[in-house]
Design a protein around this motif. Structure first.
Motif, PDB file in Angstrom:
ATOM      1  N   ALA A   1       0.789  -1.224  -0.186  1.00 20.96           N
ATOM      2  CA  ALA A   1       0.067  -0.015  -0.140  1.00 20.96           C
ATOM      3  C   ALA A   1       1.044   1.286   0.163  1.00 20.96           C
ATOM      4  O   ALA A   1       1.714   1.322   0.705  1.00 20.96           O
ATOM      5  CB  ALA A   1      -0.692  -0.121   1.265  1.00 20.96           C
TER       6      ALA A   1
ATOM      7  N   ARG B   1      -2.278  -0.753  -4.499  1.00 24.57           N
ATOM      8  CA  ARG B   1      -3.070  -0.123  -3.540  1.00 24.57           C
ATOM      9  C   ARG B   1      -2.518   1.404  -3.209  1.00 24.57           C
ATOM     10  O   ARG B   1      -1.473   1.553  -2.733  1.00 24.57           O
ATOM     11  CB  ARG B   1      -3.433  -0.729  -2.297  1.00 24.57           C
ATOM     12  CG  ARG B   1      -4.337  -2.221  -2.521  1.00 24.57           C
ATOM     13  CD  ARG B   1      -3.989  -3.180  -1.221  1.00 24.57           C
ATOM     14  NE  ARG B   1      -4.169  -4.324  -1.880  1.00 24.57           N
ATOM     15  CZ  ARG B   1      -3.276  -5.009  -2.656  1.00 24.57           C
ATOM     16  NH1 ARG B   1      -2.054  -4.589  -2.807  1.00 24.57           N
ATOM     17  NH2 ARG B   1      -3.481  -6.171  -3.186  1.00 24.57           N
TER      18      ARG B   1
ATOM     19  N   GLY C   1      -7.084  -4.171   1.312  1.00 23.26           N
ATOM     20  CA  GLY C   1      -7.641  -3.256   0.317  1.00 23.26           C
ATOM     21  C   GLY C   1      -7.653  -3.968  -1.076  1.00 23.26           C
ATOM     22  O   GLY C   1      -7.088  -4.882  -1.525  1.00 23.26           O
TER      23      GLY C   1
END
Length: 78
Positions: free
Chosen positions: A16, A32, A67
């Motif tokens: 992420a 993400r 996510g």
């Protein structure tokens, strides 16, 4: 960052990223991304604001785990 994230994800590690520029990030197709509206250079907020910094880091870890691929989520911090 998106290119590095994709290479890491190809090896089975979820990632992420945190971005100030969601339009650029979207074009890179990062796996993400958390979008944060802090000034450039202050991705985790004000210097010394440990509480906010920990919250942002925790959200990034959770987003890496849960996510959806190629999603961009805006964080509520200002």
């Amino acid at each position: 960052m998106g290119l590095i994230q994709r290479a890491i994800e190809q090896r089975g590690i979820r990632t992420a990223g945190i971005s100030h520029l969601p339009n650029v990030t979207k074009k890179m197709k990062a796996p993400r991304t958390l979008y944060i509206r802090f000034p450039l250079g202050r991705t985790f907020g004000q210097a010394g604001d440990v509480t906010t910094q920990k919250e942002i880091l925790w959200e990034a870890i959770q987003f890496a785990v849960k996510g959806e691929p190629e999603s961009i989520v805006e964080l509520p911090y200002r």
